[in-house]
Design an enzyme around this catalytic site. Structure first.
Site, PDB file in Angstrom:
ATOM      1  N   CYS A  41       0.828  -1.228  -0.128  1.00 36.65           N
ATOM      2  CA  CYS A  41      -0.129   0.154   0.127  1.00 36.65           C
ATOM      3  C   CYS A  41       0.850   1.207   0.051  1.00 36.65           C
ATOM      4  CB  CYS A  41      -0.986  -0.022   1.219  1.00 36.65           C
ATOM      5  SG  CYS A  41      -2.014   1.488   1.508  1.00 36.65           S
ATOM      6  N   LYS A  50      -1.485   7.428  -6.152  1.00 33.38           N
ATOM      7  CA  LYS A  50      -2.218   8.747  -5.572  1.00 33.38           C
ATOM      8  C   LYS A  50      -1.320   9.719  -5.823  1.00 33.38           C
ATOM      9  CE  LYS A  50      -5.338   5.582  -4.983  1.00 33.38           C
ATOM     10  NZ  LYS A  50      -4.927   4.182  -5.624  1.00 33.38           N
ATOM     11  N   ARG A 284      -5.575  -9.277  -8.152  1.00 34.93           N
ATOM     12  CA  ARG A 284      -4.403  -9.912  -7.359  1.00 34.93           C
ATOM     13  C   ARG A 284      -4.730 -11.408  -6.891  1.00 34.93           C
ATOM     14  NH1 ARG A 284      -1.301  -5.387  -6.493  1.00 34.93           N
ATOM     15  NH2 ARG A 284      -0.230  -6.398  -4.776  1.00 34.93           N
ATOM     16  N   ASP A 324      -5.296  -8.837   2.532  1.00 40.77           N
ATOM     17  CA  ASP A 324      -5.643  -9.644   1.290  1.00 40.77           C
ATOM     18  C   ASP A 324      -5.453 -10.944   1.295  1.00 40.77           C
ATOM     19  OD1 ASP A 324      -5.840  -7.008   0.543  1.00 40.77           O
ATOM     20  OD2 ASP A 324      -4.325  -7.033  -1.116  1.00 40.77           O
ATOM     21  N   ALA A 332      -6.974  -1.703   1.643  1.00 35.66           N
ATOM     22  CA  ALA A 332      -5.975  -1.624   2.649  1.00 35.66           C
ATOM     23  C   ALA A 332      -6.849  -1.000   4.097  1.00 35.66           C
ATOM     24  CB  ALA A 332      -5.228  -0.181   2.371  1.00 35.66           C
ATOM     25  N   HIS A 456     -23.475  24.997   3.271  1.00 38.15           N
ATOM     26  CA  HIS A 456     -23.459  25.650   1.675  1.00 38.15           C
ATOM     27  C   HIS A 456     -22.158  26.715   1.679  1.00 38.15           C
ATOM     28  CE1 HIS A 456     -25.017  27.135  -2.032  1.00 38.15           C
ATOM     29  NE2 HIS A 456     -24.953  28.285  -1.587  1.00 38.15           N
TER      30      HIS A 456
END
Length: 482
Positions: A41, A50, A284, A324, A332, A456
């Site tokens: 990760c 990212k 994976r 995993d 993750a 808002h």
């Protein structure tokens, strides 16, 4: 007497979190890891992709600066600098995890663990990455055993590795997995991405933004096929508008060595493509090679994943598995929650994990996030369903932000109007999905979402507006014709 109360094998987002929690519970903890702390990760997955996607996003924004009244001439990118920034982000975070492990008294053993019994391992030195120089060490083969370690309890947290498809030519130079993509030193001119799920779609989005001619080939009838059908359809439309060629319902039949590579696509979009790089992003498989699982007595399913219960027990006393490698949800944040649960159980604290509300995010442009049931899943489960959509284009903040693409879709029960699923494609979807996860956890209804005052102008108002639409009381879009 065992050397440790707990030995964690693998230091990814499940393993290092489990080690820290167990140490906080007063256990003596050892952790075996080949890589820098953080596992796939932090080193080769979530974080580096990212970081690079953020560079692509900045490039895209600056390229359109004139739309915001800002004049920026000769806008270009430096892919070497993009990679350097990515490496810096990764180092900061992995160094941070290493510091947390030290601060909590966790003993980190660098190397590859191979079981010699249920709770005993040999730690081996590992060689260089076989993928590219400086690449993932978790793929490196173990060499010389350097020490033996035993513990009262063990957590297996070795994660997963990219799956390979039996495509003729898949072993050719220029054909890479998501791991190998980090070894690319320049943006390929022509890129073929095999697989339109989260991994493939993110790499396609990244390289398309940097100017690559991208074709994405997906076996299913839409991109991101695990997402709600409307989301996959919208992403395909968006990618096409960006110039990405999307071939759904199609397969890559072969890759031929040529200059460039020749990719043969079969199915309704049958054709031959030239590619400088072919990126295989099709899922994976569990990372259990050379782990010596047979010595533990643990069983695995047909795909090699380790079966566990809701307290992460494997069925062999004192042996647990998380992340995993369990195959439950290859995310993750799920691994981290499993790690906390397993550590608490081992330390004698009551805990179990609930998989009913798991948010997921895909960091394409536009971004995608979801939680709960898709419309199709809700109907298949026997729910009488109502759906509500609200577009970002009808909100003030996205207009000022300059990003109005996409929508939120809420799937709710027809009778009680309870929220069953939330699906978003658009700006900051990964941040907005938390409200959906909380709504499902608290069994919230459309009325309750609509009655909650949202600030808002914000992107978050879309939750309230979508709920109002589902109630038949839309304010900022026209009502459906009766």
């Amino acid at each position: 007497m065992p050397e440790f109360d707990l030995l964690v094998v693998g230091g990814g987002p499940g393993g290092y979190v489990a080690a820290i929690r167990a140490a906080q519970r007063g256990l003596s903890v050892g952790l075996v890891e080949k890589e820098r702390p953080g596992g796939v990760c932090l080193n080769w997955g979530c974080i580096p992709t990212k970081a690079m996607l953020r560079s692509a996003e900045v490039f895209q924004t600056v390229s359109a600066a004139a739309d915001f009244g800002v004049l920026a001439d000769n806008v270009r990118f430096d892919f070497g600098a993009v990679r350097q920034r990515k490496d810096g982000v990764v180092k900061e975070l992995t160094d941070g995890v290493a510091g947390l492990l030290r601060a909590n008294g966790v003993t980190v053993l660098e190397g590859h663990a191979r079981f010699t019994g249920p709770t005993t391992v040999e730690v081996h030195e590992v060689g260089p990455s076989p993928i590219f120089p400086g690449g993932p060490r978790y793929a490196a083969a173990p060499t010389t055993p350097i020490r033996r370690v035993d513990a009262r309890d063990v957590i297996i947290a070795t994660g997963s590795v990219p799956a390979r498809l039996p495509i003729p030519g898949a072993e050719l130079p220029g054909v890479v997995t998501s791991d190998g993509a980090f070894g690319l030193t320049e943006v390929p001119r022509r890129l073929v991405v095999v697989g339109g799920s989260a991994v493939g779609a993110e790499w396609a989005s990244l390289f398309a933004t940097f100017g690559a001619e991208v074709t994405i080939v997906e076996l299913q009838d839409r991109l991101v096929p695990l997402e709600d059908k409307d989301i996959g359809t919208a992403l395909g439309r968006s990618f096409t508008q960006r110039g990405i060629t999307v071939l759904t319902g199609s397969t890559v039949e072969s890759i031929t060595a040529a200059e460039p590579l020749r990719v043969t696509v079969g199915g309704p979009h049958a054709r031959e493509l030239d590619a400088d790089v072919v990126l295989v992003g099709v899922g994976r498989r569990p990372n259990t090679a050379d782990l010596g699982l047979a010595a533990t007595g643990i069983g695995t399913d047909a795909r090699g994943f380790i079966a566990v219960d809701d307290q992460l027990r494997t069925g062999v006393e004192h042996v647990y598995a998380i992340g995993d490698v369990t195959g439950r949800a290859l995310l993750a944040h799920v691994a981290s929650h499993q790690g906390l649960t397993a550590a608490d159980v081992i330390a004698g604290h009551p805990a179990h994990i609930d998989y009913t509300v798991i948010p997921a995010a895909t960091f394409t442009h536009p971004e995608i996030a979801s939680v709960g049931l898709t419309e199709e899943q809700a109907r298949a489960a026997g729910h009488q369903v109502l759906t509500a959509k609200f577009p970002f284009a009808a909100l003030g903040r996205p207009r000022t932000f300059g990003d109005t693409e996409g929508f939120m879709k809420i799937v709710a029960g027809q009778h009680h109007q309870e929220v069953l699923g939330v699906h978003i494609i658009g700006p900051s979807a990964s941040d907005l999905i938390t409200e959906g996860a909380l709504a499902i956890t608290l069994e919230a209804t459309l009325d309750e979402l609509a009655d909650t005052i949202h600030a808002h102008p914000t992107l978050g108002e879309i939750g309230m507006e979508a709920a109002l639409t589902g109630l038949g009381l839309p304010v900022h879009i026209a009502p459906r014709k009766r």
